[in-house]
Write a protein that holds these residues in place. Structure first.
Motif, PDB file in Angstrom:
ATOM      1  N   ASN A   1       0.818  -1.213   0.000  1.00 26.66           N
ATOM      2  CA  ASN A   1       0.000   0.000   0.000  1.00 26.66           C
ATOM      3  C   ASN A   1       0.848   1.258   0.000  1.00 26.66           C
ATOM      4  O   ASN A   1       0.474   2.280  -0.591  1.00 26.66           O
ATOM      5  N   SER A   2       1.989   1.207   0.664  1.00 27.53           N
ATOM      6  CA  SER A   2       2.840   2.391   0.747  1.00 27.53           C
ATOM      7  C   SER A   2       3.797   2.517  -0.433  1.00 27.53           C
ATOM      8  O   SER A   2       4.321   3.597  -0.696  1.00 27.53           O
ATOM      9  N   CYS A   3       4.016   1.416  -1.138  1.00 26.57           N
ATOM     10  CA  CYS A   3       4.934   1.424  -2.288  1.00 26.57           C
ATOM     11  C   CYS A   3       4.368   0.514  -3.383  1.00 26.57           C
ATOM     12  O   CYS A   3       4.857  -0.595  -3.586  1.00 26.57           O
ATOM     13  N   PRO A   4       3.305   0.970  -4.080  1.00 24.90           N
ATOM     14  CA  PRO A   4       2.671   0.125  -5.098  1.00 24.90           C
ATOM     15  C   PRO A   4       3.613  -0.207  -6.247  1.00 24.90           C
ATOM     16  O   PRO A   4       4.362   0.642  -6.719  1.00 24.90           O
TER      17      PRO A   4
ATOM     18  N   MET B   1       3.244  -1.889 -10.021  1.00 25.21           N
ATOM     19  CA  MET B   1       2.174  -2.195 -10.959  1.00 25.21           C
ATOM     20  C   MET B   1       2.729  -2.480 -12.350  1.00 25.21           C
ATOM     21  O   MET B   1       3.817  -2.018 -12.710  1.00 25.21           O
ATOM     22  N   SER B   2       1.943  -3.247 -13.124  1.00 23.78           N
ATOM     23  CA  SER B   2       2.373  -3.588 -14.479  1.00 23.78           C
ATOM     24  C   SER B   2       1.174  -3.579 -15.422  1.00 23.78           C
ATOM     25  O   SER B   2       0.051  -3.901 -15.026  1.00 23.78           O
ATOM     26  N   ASN B   3       1.433  -3.205 -16.675  1.00 26.48           N
ATOM     27  CA  ASN B   3       0.409  -3.308 -17.716  1.00 26.48           C
ATOM     28  C   ASN B   3       0.754  -4.405 -18.714  1.00 26.48           C
ATOM     29  O   ASN B   3       0.181  -4.482 -19.797  1.00 26.48           O
ATOM     30  N   GLY B   4       1.706  -5.266 -18.327  1.00 30.29           N
ATOM     31  CA  GLY B   4       2.139  -6.348 -19.203  1.00 30.29           C
ATOM     32  C   GLY B   4       3.362  -5.998 -20.019  1.00 30.29           C
ATOM     33  O   GLY B   4       4.093  -6.882 -20.466  1.00 30.29           O
ATOM     34  N   THR B   5       3.598  -4.696 -20.213  1.00 31.88           N
ATOM     35  CA  THR B   5       4.770  -4.224 -20.950  1.00 31.88           C
ATOM     36  C   THR B   5       5.752  -3.516 -20.027  1.00 31.88           C
ATOM     37  O   THR B   5       6.952  -3.747 -20.067  1.00 31.88           O
ATOM     38  N   HIS B   6       5.198  -2.645 -19.188  1.00 26.35           N
ATOM     39  CA  HIS B   6       6.018  -1.874 -18.257  1.00 26.35           C
ATOM     40  C   HIS B   6       5.679  -2.271 -16.821  1.00 26.35           C
ATOM     41  O   HIS B   6       4.525  -2.573 -16.511  1.00 26.35           O
ATOM     42  N   THR B   7       6.678  -2.256 -15.958  1.00 27.08           N
ATOM     43  CA  THR B   7       6.474  -2.472 -14.525  1.00 27.08           C
ATOM     44  C   THR B   7       7.052  -1.276 -13.789  1.00 27.08           C
ATOM     45  O   THR B   7       8.221  -0.939 -13.972  1.00 27.08           O
ATOM     46  N   ILE B   8       6.218  -0.630 -12.980  1.00 26.64           N
ATOM     47  CA  ILE B   8       6.644   0.602 -12.321  1.00 26.64           C
ATOM     48  C   ILE B   8       6.458   0.512 -10.809  1.00 26.64           C
ATOM     49  O   ILE B   8       5.671  -0.301 -10.313  1.00 26.64           O
ATOM     50  N   VAL B   9       7.190   1.352 -10.094  1.00 25.99           N
ATOM     51  CA  VAL B   9       7.034   1.523  -8.656  1.00 25.99           C
ATOM     52  C   VAL B   9       6.630   2.973  -8.408  1.00 25.99           C
ATOM     53  O   VAL B   9       7.190   3.890  -9.018  1.00 25.99           O
ATOM     54  N   ILE B  10       5.650   3.176  -7.531  1.00 20.21           N
ATOM     55  CA  ILE B  10       5.101   4.509  -7.283  1.00 20.21           C
ATOM     56  C   ILE B  10       5.494   4.992  -5.890  1.00 20.21           C
ATOM     57  O   ILE B  10       5.321   4.277  -4.911  1.00 20.21           O
ATOM     58  N   LYS B  11       6.024   6.203  -5.824  1.00 18.44           N
ATOM     59  CA  LYS B  11       6.313   6.869  -4.549  1.00 18.44           C
ATOM     60  C   LYS B  11       5.983   8.356  -4.701  1.00 18.44           C
ATOM     61  O   LYS B  11       5.805   8.851  -5.805  1.00 18.44           O
ATOM     62  N   ARG B  12       5.903   9.054  -3.575  1.00 17.75           N
ATOM     63  CA  ARG B  12       5.730  10.502  -3.634  1.00 17.75           C
ATOM     64  C   ARG B  12       7.093  11.176  -3.487  1.00 17.75           C
ATOM     65  O   ARG B  12       7.968  10.672  -2.797  1.00 17.75           O
ATOM     66  N   ASN B  13       7.238  12.350  -4.120  1.00 12.25           N
ATOM     67  CA  ASN B  13       8.486  13.087  -3.992  1.00 12.25           C
ATOM     68  C   ASN B  13       8.380  14.135  -2.883  1.00 12.25           C
ATOM     69  O   ASN B  13       7.386  14.187  -2.150  1.00 12.25           O
ATOM     70  N   ALA B  14       9.404  14.976  -2.765  1.00  8.90           N
ATOM     71  CA  ALA B  14       9.436  15.966  -1.691  1.00  8.90           C
ATOM     72  C   ALA B  14       8.314  16.988  -1.806  1.00  8.90           C
ATOM     73  O   ALA B  14       7.940  17.625  -0.816  1.00  8.90           O
TER      74      ALA B  14
END
Length: 337
Positions: free
Chosen positions: A31-34, A36-49
């Protein structure tokens, strides 16, 4: 239409938005660091400053710190074949907000964490750091003499973490930018991680600040750095500095290296990255960034990448995958003799 670009980056929950686009959560997500993938790309989501949702692609080191604007622009291009302007993307997303078609952060179940720490958080974590003890480093062939050497004395620390009835002792090193300590890299037998944001920070050894730096070494891991020191410079009189990216080499870290070089008299800069594809890439990226070369890194096949990296000035590669592997092999060989 009036578009508030900062609002787009902060008030639209990016994980929920991507779910609506068909993306899915994958192994390693939280939950704090999702993740995710769409089958082509895999990404990690965070917030910046600035509290904006940002993401990076785990398979492409060129995709870092991007926002929902970049994501929507790419999505529209892939679905329509036309490249919209950021203004056009902004108007589409603004309309989603105006018509309540988005999920806001406060209504999302995904409490995405921030990549940076507040001063109070940083102070709290720094107070938890204890002098190094245990045998984590020794099991990797690193000697007491190297740990207590002037170059690495007090670089390695311990942070004790209690989980139920078990106490884990994480091996930690501080990470600095030009403003001081901003993050902590930690690891144990089962994980590696960063507390805070490492984008423009480097872990570093000690050095004599009263005289010029003879060699500034840049590696991927502080464990590899001390391994290289033990193999190549034990008991040296040279004024050495080892800095580590603690993982992926970022644009911010390359900029910090520029600052270090500009503020210090550095006689030689050398890279000691891993003997693998990523290590070759990091070598060439730094050659581009610090020496003005123009290696087309992403277009090289594996063999050309390796051969080009091996020809770069002031570059050292381990014989095995990394310098700690070399040290462990040398320790076994010495014991056999």
């Amino acid at each position: 239409m009036k578009v508030d670009f900062n609002r787009l980056k902060t008030e639209i929950s990016l994980p929920d938005f991507l779910l609506n686009l068909g993306w899915k959560f994958v192994a390693g997500s939280s939950n704090s660091c999702p993740k995710m993938s769409n089958g082509t790309h895999t990404i990690v989501i965070k917030r910046n400053a600035q509290n904006q949702y940002t993401y990076w692609d785990v398979h492409s080191d060129n995709v870092r710190g991007r926002t929902i604007l970049d994501m929507m622009q790419e999505h529209l291009f892939e679905t329509t074949g036309k490249q919209p302007t950021l203004r056009e993307v902004g108007e589409i997303l603004q309309n989603y907000i105006n018509t309540n078609q988005i999920i806001t952060p406060e209504n999302s179940r995904y409490d995405v964490g921030n990549t940076s720490m507040s001063t109070d958080e940083l102070t709290m974590y720094l107070k938890q750091l204890l002098p190094y003890k245990g045998n984590y480093l020794q099991k990797r062939g690193i000697s007491e003499e190297s740990i207590d050497s002037p170059v690495f004395k007090d670089v390695f620390l311990i942070r004790e973490v209690k989980n139920k009835n078990t106490t884990y002792r994480n091996i930690c090193v501080k990470m600095y930018n030009d403003k001081g300590v901003q993050a902590i890299s930690q690891r144990n037998e089962t994980f590696k991680g960063i507390i805070g944001g490492k984008f423009d920070c480097l872990a570093t050894s000690n050095h004599d600040k009263s005289r010029p730096i003879d060699i500034l070494y840049v590696g991927e891991s502080i464990i590899d750095c001390i391994s290289h020191y033990q193999l190549c410079h034990k008991d040296t009189s040279l004024n050495l500095v080892y800095v580590s990216t603690e993982g992926t080499l970022t644009e911010g870290q390359m900029q910090l290296l520029r600052i270090i070089i500009s503020k210090n008299e550095v006689k030689s800069l050398r890279t000691i990255f891993d003997n693998d594809k990523q290590g070759y890439k990091y070598t060439l990226w730094l050659d581009n960034n610090l020496r003005g070369m123009q290696h087309d890194v992403e277009q090289m096949d594996s063999e050309v990448l390796k051969n080009t990296a091996y020809r770069v000035q002031n570059t050292e590669f381990p014989q095995k995958k990394d310098w700690n592997d070399d040290l462990k092999a040398a320790t076994i060989e010495k014991a056999a003799d």
